[in-house]
Design an enzyme around this catalytic site. Structure first.
Site, PDB file in Angstrom:
ATOM      1  N   HIS A 127       0.801  -1.326   0.204  1.00  0.00           N
ATOM      2  CA  HIS A 127       0.168   0.142  -0.167  1.00  0.00           C
ATOM      3  C   HIS A 127       1.237   1.611   0.071  1.00  0.00           C
ATOM      4  CE1 HIS A 127       0.257   0.012   4.653  1.00  0.00           C
ATOM      5  NE2 HIS A 127      -0.010   0.750   4.324  1.00  0.00           N
ATOM      6  N   ASP A 157       0.555  -7.428   1.606  1.00  0.00           N
ATOM      7  CA  ASP A 157       0.765  -6.142   1.496  1.00  0.00           C
ATOM      8  C   ASP A 157       2.440  -6.358   1.632  1.00  0.00           C
ATOM      9  OD1 ASP A 157       0.330  -3.312   1.904  1.00  0.00           O
ATOM     10  OD2 ASP A 157       0.315  -4.105   3.698  1.00  0.00           O
ATOM     11  N   SER A 231       4.738   2.407   7.695  1.00  0.00           N
ATOM     12  CA  SER A 231       4.286   1.505   7.514  1.00  0.00           C
ATOM     13  C   SER A 231       5.700   0.742   6.427  1.00  0.00           C
ATOM     14  CB  SER A 231       3.337   1.761   5.963  1.00  0.00           C
ATOM     15  OG  SER A 231       2.299   1.841   7.041  1.00  0.00           O
TER      16      SER A 231
END
Length: 478
Positions: A127, A157, A231
């Site tokens: 993402h 992911d 992230s």
């Protein structure tokens, strides 16, 4: 008071005093607007330093370990060119008034980890780089380099990139399967784009699943702060080994609520297999049992002679599948796979999705209320197929498995991956990114089920389609 107790009390008092000083300094810095000033003119800030030791006891510090870790954690900067129109996504008005459509560059920041210094491999979250037209990597020494995209997997992911650089530092992959609740871990990343930051905490849970919208799941949960921009960063153990890739935090009130200690990381035991496949093939190929199932309700459990209402009830076994080879039958209930508890349909799908092709799987089954052990080898799960293979009325469309993040949000069906312009499927109104949730061909939940529903072509083919967030409608395929 004993000398040891005195030393401990003094250490805690110093730590509390330093924590209060740091909190006040950070608060004052955030509340004061930033002022631009030449670097040379900036005054050196006063620094409060703790002593290296209290008596003869050295103070514990993560600094030596972090000195090895931080050079391998990078900042990921993405750029995406998007078209903005006052008419939104309406294609007709976009064509009628092209002069009102403007291009804009969206930029975002994330984190990444160098896992192979020789090859220049950098791992991050899917993402973080999804939809990006260009990705650059900034190293801890200040170098900024273009990144080559090697592949990504939306359902776990994970994304893999390569950078052309020398003298890189990489993190060794640790054994995430050895983590226990209570183990200390440290998260390193680039939250809010302010620069590399370190937070620490403990492992709060392992094997965490059931989070909506996050694909296949086997997360490490930690109370180390994982903020926006973290992230793709590193979760390391106290040996400086990479045990997870930071991916998400749960906070229903957003950043206004601050850190509430619910961060999630992808374990390296899962990431290792995905990265190997991306490095060699650019895609991930998953194994599949080849069945459809449903949750076991209390009335079903009673009818099936089960002690409790849990497990995945087999409702269909596809011909030539791994499930058929194992001897599974409609009406069997799968309660465990390779020793992992299976509570329902979603947990069985999650287990399958984390296994590579060729994995040997031992299934604990209940048949007519009696325990049964079966085993099989997972076979390749098709990623997509052409609609014309099913029915001529679907010519021009390509169907793919629904992204797992949508399944975790409660959806089922298949995704329209592409539709050829001017094709029969296009003339019938089918569009790219439509989700087919039902069809007159028969019941289905996923791609294999959709394909199996066309064993006999229906006289009238009607697809129920979800387009966007809430728009639903029926398309009659001619």
């Amino acid at each position: 008071m004993r000398p040891k107790a005195t030393t401990t009390l003094l250490t805690l008092s110093l730590a509390a005093a330093f924590g209060g000083f740091a909190a006040t300094a950070i608060r004052d810095g955030l509340e004061t607007p930033a002022q631009a000033a030449p670097v040379a003119a900036a005054a050196a800030p006063a620094v409060a330093a703790l002593p290296a030791a209290v008596g003869t006891t050295p103070l514990p510090s993560l600094a030596p370990m972090l000195a090895r870790v931080t050079p391998a954690v990078v900042s990921v900067h993405t750029k995406q060119r998007v078209s903005v129109s006052p008419f939104g996504d309406d294609p007709m008005f976009r064509r009628m008034f092209p002069e009102l459509t403007q291009e804009r560059i969206n930029e975002s920041l994330g984190s990444g980890v160098i896992i192979d210094a020789q090859r220049g491999y950098v791992i991050t979250n899917h993402h973080v780089i999804e939809g990006a037209d260009a990705v650059s990597i900034t190293l801890s020494d200040g170098r900024t380099l273009p990144a080559e995209f090697l592949g990504s997997d939306a359902d776990t992911d994970i994304a893999l990139m390569r950078i052309p650089a020398q003298n890189l530092s990489a993190l060794p992959l640790g054994d995430s399967d050895a983590l226990r609740v209570g183990d200390f871990v440290v998260a390193v990343g680039n939250p809010f784009g302010i620069g590399q930051t370190v937070t620490s905490g403990i492992v709060s849970a392992v094997g965490r699943t059931g989070l909506r919208g996050l694909g296949f799941q086997n997360f490490i949960q930690t109370d180390a702060s994982i903020n926006p921009g973290n992230s793709g960063g590193a979760l390391v153990n106290l040996n400086g080994e990479l045990v997870g890739i930071n991916t998400a935090s749960f906070n229903p009130r957003g950043s206004a609520a601050g850190n509430i200690g619910l961060g999630f990381a992808i374990p390296t035991s899962l990431a290792r297999n995905v990265v190997n496949q991306l490095a060699h093939n650019g895609v991930v190929v998953r194994g599949a049992l080849g069945l459809e199932s449903q949750d076991v309700t209390a009335p079903l459990a009673k009818a099936l002679g089960l002690d409790e209402a849990r497990g995945a009830l087999v409702t269909q076994v596809f011909k030539g599948s791994a499930a058929a080879g194992a001897g599974l039958r409609v009406g069997d209930v799968v309660v465990a796979a390779n020793g992992e508890r299976i509570d329902g349909r979603d947990s069985l799908r999650n287990f399958e999705g984390l296994q590579p092709v060729g994995s040997r799987v031992a299934l604990d089954v209940r048949r007519d209320g009696k325990p049964l052990q079966l085993s099989t080898t997972l076979r390749e799960q098709p990623r997509s197929f052409a609609g014309v293979e099913l029915d001529p009325r679907l010519d021009g469309a390509v169907f793919a498995e629904l992204p797992e993040r949508l399944r975790q949000s409660g959806y089922s069906g298949v995704l329209v991956e592409s539709v050829a312009r001017g094709s029969r499927a296009s003339r019938n109104g089918l569009q790219k990114d439509d989700v087919v949730i039902a069809a007159s061909s028969g019941n289905f939940e996923d791609l294999p089920g959709f394909r199996a529903s066309f064993t006999q072509a229906p006289a009238q083919l009607v697809l129920r389609v979800m387009r966007g967030a809430n728009r639903r409608g029926d398309l009659t395929m001619q």
